[in-house]
Design an enzyme around this catalytic site. Structure first.
Site, PDB file in Angstrom:
ATOM      1  N   HIS A 171      -0.817  -7.180  10.833  1.00  0.00           N
ATOM      2  CA  HIS A 171      -0.944  -7.395  12.473  1.00  0.00           C
ATOM      3  C   HIS A 171      -2.044  -6.895  13.138  1.00  0.00           C
ATOM      4  CE1 HIS A 171       0.042  -3.211  12.915  1.00  0.00           C
ATOM      5  NE2 HIS A 171       1.171  -3.354  12.530  1.00  0.00           N
ATOM      6  N   HIS A 220      -3.502  -3.313  11.622  1.00  0.00           N
ATOM      7  CA  HIS A 220      -4.295  -3.397  10.400  1.00  0.00           C
ATOM      8  C   HIS A 220      -5.646  -4.161  10.545  1.00  0.00           C
ATOM      9  CE1 HIS A 220       0.145  -3.826   9.155  1.00  0.00           C
ATOM     10  NE2 HIS A 220      -0.167  -2.567   8.946  1.00  0.00           N
ATOM     11  N   CYS A 239      11.846  11.797   5.466  1.00  0.00           N
ATOM     12  CA  CYS A 239      12.128  10.791   6.225  1.00  0.00           C
ATOM     13  C   CYS A 239      11.590   9.712   5.391  1.00  0.00           C
ATOM     14  CB  CYS A 239      11.114  10.922   7.521  1.00  0.00           C
ATOM     15  SG  CYS A 239      10.967   9.611   8.486  1.00  0.00           S
ATOM     16  N   CYS A 264       8.406   7.640   6.616  1.00  0.00           N
ATOM     17  CA  CYS A 264       7.183   8.433   6.288  1.00  0.00           C
ATOM     18  C   CYS A 264       6.982   8.526   4.821  1.00  0.00           C
ATOM     19  CB  CYS A 264       6.986   9.570   6.791  1.00  0.00           C
ATOM     20  SG  CYS A 264       7.018   9.816   8.864  1.00  0.00           S
ATOM     21  N   CYS A 268      12.388  12.280  13.459  1.00  0.00           N
ATOM     22  CA  CYS A 268      11.176  12.093  12.854  1.00  0.00           C
ATOM     23  C   CYS A 268      10.319  11.507  14.139  1.00  0.00           C
ATOM     24  CB  CYS A 268      10.959  10.997  11.819  1.00  0.00           C
ATOM     25  SG  CYS A 268       9.403  10.538  11.599  1.00  0.00           S
ATOM     26  N   HIS A 290       9.200   7.785  13.549  1.00  0.00           N
ATOM     27  CA  HIS A 290      10.163   6.857  13.273  1.00  0.00           C
ATOM     28  C   HIS A 290      11.554   6.849  14.166  1.00  0.00           C
ATOM     29  CE1 HIS A 290       7.482   6.640   9.720  1.00  0.00           C
ATOM     30  NE2 HIS A 290       7.679   5.360   9.986  1.00  0.00           N
ATOM     31  N   LYS A 305       3.894   1.320  21.322  1.00  0.00           N
ATOM     32  CA  LYS A 305       3.467   0.911  19.969  1.00  0.00           C
ATOM     33  C   LYS A 305       3.908  -0.423  19.616  1.00  0.00           C
ATOM     34  CE  LYS A 305       2.346   2.986  15.857  1.00  0.00           C
ATOM     35  NZ  LYS A 305       2.771   3.543  14.496  1.00  0.00           N
ATOM     36  N   LYS A 342       8.004  -4.220  15.164  1.00  0.00           N
ATOM     37  CA  LYS A 342       8.835  -5.464  14.862  1.00  0.00           C
ATOM     38  C   LYS A 342      10.056  -5.480  15.922  1.00  0.00           C
ATOM     39  CE  LYS A 342       9.579  -6.312  10.718  1.00  0.00           C
ATOM     40  NZ  LYS A 342       9.448  -6.784   9.249  1.00  0.00           N
TER      41      LYS A 342
HETATM   42  N1  MSP Z   1       0.016   2.821   3.006  1.00  0.00           N
HETATM   43  C1  MSP Z   1      -0.156   3.910   3.813  1.00  0.00           C
HETATM   44  C2  MSP Z   1      -1.708   4.259   3.730  1.00  0.00           C
HETATM   45  C3  MSP Z   1      -2.244   4.704   2.338  1.00  0.00           C
HETATM   46  S1  MSP Z   1      -4.020   4.913   2.152  1.00  0.00           S
HETATM   47  C4  MSP Z   1      -4.002   5.701   0.760  1.00  0.00           C
HETATM   48  C5  MSP Z   1       0.300   3.457   5.144  1.00  0.00           C
HETATM   49  N2  MSP Z   1       0.194   2.062   5.466  1.00  0.00           N
HETATM   50  S2  MSP Z   1       0.393   1.267   6.884  1.00  0.00           S
HETATM   51  O1  MSP Z   1       0.727  -0.204   6.478  1.00  0.00           O
HETATM   52  O2  MSP Z   1       1.627   1.970   7.567  1.00  0.00           O
HETATM   53  O3  MSP Z   1      -0.963   1.460   7.416  1.00  0.00           O
HETATM   54  C6  MSP Z   1      -1.471   2.484   8.352  1.00  0.00           C
HETATM   55  C7  MSP Z   1      -2.443   2.025   9.092  1.00  0.00           C
HETATM   56  O4  MSP Z   1      -2.558   0.664   9.601  1.00  0.00           O
HETATM   57  C8  MSP Z   1      -3.016   2.905  10.149  1.00  0.00           C
HETATM   58  O5  MSP Z   1      -3.399   4.155   9.749  1.00  0.00           O
HETATM   59  C9  MSP Z   1      -4.085   2.479  10.682  1.00  0.00           C
HETATM   60  O6  MSP Z   1      -5.046   2.176   9.993  1.00  0.00           O
HETATM   61  C10 MSP Z   1      -3.451   0.637  10.946  1.00  0.00           C
HETATM   62  N3  MSP Z   1      -2.553   0.623  12.082  1.00  0.00           N
HETATM   63  C11 MSP Z   1      -1.067   0.328  12.164  1.00  0.00           C
HETATM   64  N4  MSP Z   1      -0.883   0.112  13.385  1.00  0.00           N
HETATM   65  C12 MSP Z   1      -1.825   0.405  14.030  1.00  0.00           C
HETATM   66  C13 MSP Z   1      -1.847   0.376  15.427  1.00  0.00           C
HETATM   67  N5  MSP Z   1      -0.865  -0.104  16.200  1.00  0.00           N
HETATM   68  N6  MSP Z   1      -2.984   0.592  16.192  1.00  0.00           N
HETATM   69  C14 MSP Z   1      -4.020   0.924  15.127  1.00  0.00           C
HETATM   70  N7  MSP Z   1      -4.269   0.926  13.886  1.00  0.00           N
HETATM   71  C15 MSP Z   1      -2.919   0.857  13.305  1.00  0.00           C
HETATM   72  O7  MSP Z   1       0.136   4.271   6.263  1.00  0.00           O
END
Ligand code: MSP
Length: 643
Positions: A17, A20, A125, A128, A142, A145, A294, A297
């Site tokens: 999304h 990411h 959690c 997390c 948490c 979440h 935020k 889904k």
């Molecule tokens: N798998 C772990 C990361 C491991 S790294 C060794 C993880 N994955 S995640 O899919 O949850 O991705 C989190 C990351 O996605 C955030 O740190 C950020 O880079 C990005 N984002 C997810 N949602 C976001 C927003 N709403 N806004 C900005 N970035 C966000 O955590």
């Protein structure tokens, strides 16, 4: 210098999304920027595929974990090229070489005595994938979440993280740039004021089998964070590969604030235990929210990269995300804001500058770069601004201040557009006696465009390639060798291409009056295409017209108004100084307004808009979706009456 930029590896329990995409676009932009700055660069992203969350998502999808992770990981891999994101490596934690590296590292840390076996009870959690401390909970939940953690008691393996607490504090204190921006560094330091607990790094196979088996006890799999963080080493072939030797010293991780703790605390202590230097820097950004919440889904407000690209094209999405967010702070996403930026900054400012300049060279110079000739003050002023821009842009990009870097570029775009108006090449072209002057003006414009193009490569690669091709600029781009004035070769060909950014219609059109939008509600019968100062329908007598005090006003300052997408605060001399709030932010950048002479209604009752008192109204013409200020060219002094 070597530069190794990484994104988080994303969990495959959700599809890619906007959030990411944002992290990955920044990493791609940094990678491209460091390349044009002459550095050796490696850029890595990928997917995080083990753990409870993934096993559960696979079960929900009625697939085996392997089938499931293959399918979703591919979605991430395929999401990036359409956004012009080009990683050097896409890593998966289910790759056999990653599994081997994690096991080798576990063995080493175990052999050093930094892993021990113990009983643990705690609050876990699932979201997390870690144990939370009582202190972290908000109303028993948490904080991320909003669900209550489970109370779990089991025997597990632990990493002696506490042993490295003092070292970590010292490292962060001695290296002020280690965690950026500063607010996150402070957050970590304040967390480290409390004693650090050891980290539980295993899960019993009775509870979870979808993980990497511990090499010294096959009744356990590795905790997903201990597995995932190691991706940054696997991806450069730790410990023996040439890329490890080349890139580890230049490692800079990019994350959002949600995963600060694992990156700022677990990871450096793991590296210390391994006897490795910590990464060079950790860059932490904020969240993209949608309608102040935020993305999630369950709320149904998830923005998909493909939808954004469909809306306005990849380069425009990249520009918007980097221009709109101050790195480190949260930002709110809206389609309206995306389209406003596209229309105002890209279609109007940049697109018009490019098409006007190239068309004039085609028409007045037979499509060839003219000679530079003798520069006058106004040419030198633009040239100097363009050169300064390259230097300031570089500084801001190095500091991850992408919005400021882009602002620097747009300042020069605004100046160049004004330079065209002031020098009016079409007037010069009417008289052959002005040939040399015309050439100088067009050469100055082309060189300015070339420097703008050079700086745009990292953020808008496809656009910059098109602009570079039109100008006949040297490729590949390089800031050191090409960030100087005067490199376009006279008589070489200029080839105008298609329109760079077609204007877009808003999904939810909102009227954008130029004057006092709050009080001057359109009177009955007001039509599109009208001057924005409202006129009653039908004819009026001269006496009535005379009541309206129209004057020439010179804009001496212009600034955005906080929390308003539409309003700008203008300081106008007419001839006395006054403030006018105008609904033109979608169409004009503040910096391009300064110096413009506009027509104002000088005798309107003052009114307050977003807390600012507006003393008048600026006239503008509305043409479809576009809005153009009525400006005065020539020598009319500020304050002149318009009759
Ligand atoms: N798998 C772990 C990361 C491991 S790294 C060794 C993880 N994955 S995640 O899919 O949850 O991705 C989190 C990351 O996605 C955030 O740190 C950020 O880079 C990005 N984002 C997810 N949602 C976001 C927003 N709403 N806004 C900005 N970035 C966000 O955590």
């Amino acid at each position: 210098m070597s530069f190794y930029i990484t994104t988080p590896i994303f969990y495959v329990n959700a599809q890619p999304h906007l959030g990411h995409a944002y992290s990955t676009i920044i990493a791609d932009t940094v990678s491209r920027f460091q390349k044009i700055a002459g550095n050796e660069v490696r850029f890595q992203t990928g997917t995080d595929e083990h753990g409870d969350k993934i096993a559960e998502a696979a079960a929900r999808a009625n697939e085996t974990p392997k089938e499931y992770v293959d399918r979703i990981s591919l979605m991430f891999r395929e999401a990036w090229p359409p956004l012009h994101i080009e990683p050097d490596n896409f890593i998966r934690t289910t790759d056999p070489n990653h599994i081997k590296t994690v096991q080798d590292i576990l063995r080493q840390v175990h052999d050093r005595g930094d892993i021990y076996f113990s009983e643990y009870s705690g609050l876990y959690c699932k979201g997390c994938d870690r144990f939370l401390t009582e202190k972290e909970l908000v109303d028993g939940n948490c904080p991320d979440h909003l669900t209550p953690p489970e109370s779990i008691s089991e025997q597990n393996y632990f990493f002696r993280m506490s042993k490295y607490q003092e070292w970590l504090i010292g490292h962060i204190e001695q290296n002020p740039d280690f965690i950026q921006p500063e607010r996150y560094r402070n957050e970590v330091l304040s967390f480290l004021k409390e004693p650090l607990e050891d980290l539980c790094i295993s899960r019993p196979t009775s509870r979870l089998t979808w993980g990497i088996p511990l090499p010294f006890d096959d009744k356990f799999v590795t905790y997903v964070w201990f597995d995932a963080l190691i991706n940054y080493l696997t991806g450069i072939d730790y410990p023996d590969g040439p890329d490890f030797a080349r890139y580890w010293q230049g490692a800079e991780h990019l994350i959002a604030k949600d995963i600060l703790k694992p990156h700022a605390i677990y990871w450096p202590t793991m590296l210390k235990s391994l006897g490795l230097e910590p990464y060079r820097k950790l860059h932490v950004h904020g969240y993209w929210n949608v309608n102040e919440t935020k993305m999630s889904k369950s709320i149904g407000n998830v923005i998909r990269p493909a939808d954004l690209i469909n809306e306005c094209g990849a380069d425009s999405v990249r520009y918007f995300l980097l221009r709109e967010m101050s790195f480190g702070l949260d930002s709110s996403f809206s389609y309206d804001a995306l389209i406003n930026r596209h229309n105002a900054d890209l279609a109007n400012d940049l697109g018009n500058l490019v098409s006007r300049s190239l068309t004039m060279v085609k028409n007045f110079c037979a499509g060839k770069v003219p000679d530079q000739g003798t520069m006058q003050d106004s040419d030198r002023e633009l040239a100097e601004a363009a050169i300064t821009m390259v230097a300031e842009y570089r500084e801001q990009m190095e500091a991850f201040a992408f919005n400021r870097a882009l602002r620097e570029i747009w300042k020069v775009i605004g100046m160049a557009n004004r330079y065209i108006v002031t020098n009016a090449p079409w007037e010069l072209a009417k008289d052959p006696a002005n040939r040399e002057r015309l050439d100088t003006v067009l050469y100055t414009l082309l060189e300015t465009l070339r420097l703008i193009t050079l700086t745009l490569h990292p953020v808008m690669p496809a656009t910059a390639i098109r602009m570079g091709a039109a100008l006949g600029a040297v490729s590949p781009p390089n800031l050191d060798s090409q960030g100087r004035w005067g490199l376009l070769v006279p008589a070489s060909s200029i080839t105008p291409g298609e329109t760079l950014f077609p204007r877009l219609k808003k999904k939810t059109p909102t009227p954008a009056p130029a004057g006092n939008p709050a009080t001057d509600s359109p009177k009955k019968g007001a039509k599109a295409g009208r001057l924005e100062a409202e006129m009653p329908e039908g004819l009026i007598g001269f006496e009535r017209f005379k009541e309206i005090d129209l004057r020439v006003g010179e804009i001496t300052r212009a600034e955005a108004i906080k929390k308003s997408d539409r309003l700008l605060k203008l300081t106008v001399n007419a001839p006395e100084e006054r403030t006018i709030v105008a609904g033109i932010a979608e169409f004009y950048q503040p910096e391009e307004l300064v110096g413009k002479k506009v027509i104002i209604v000088a005798n309107l009752k003052p009114t307050k808009l977003m807390g600012v008192t507006s003393q008048g109204m600026v006239l503008a013409a509305r043409d479809g979706d576009n809005l153009v200020l009525t400006t005065v060219t020539g020598a009319a002094a500020a304050g002149s009456k318009v009759a």
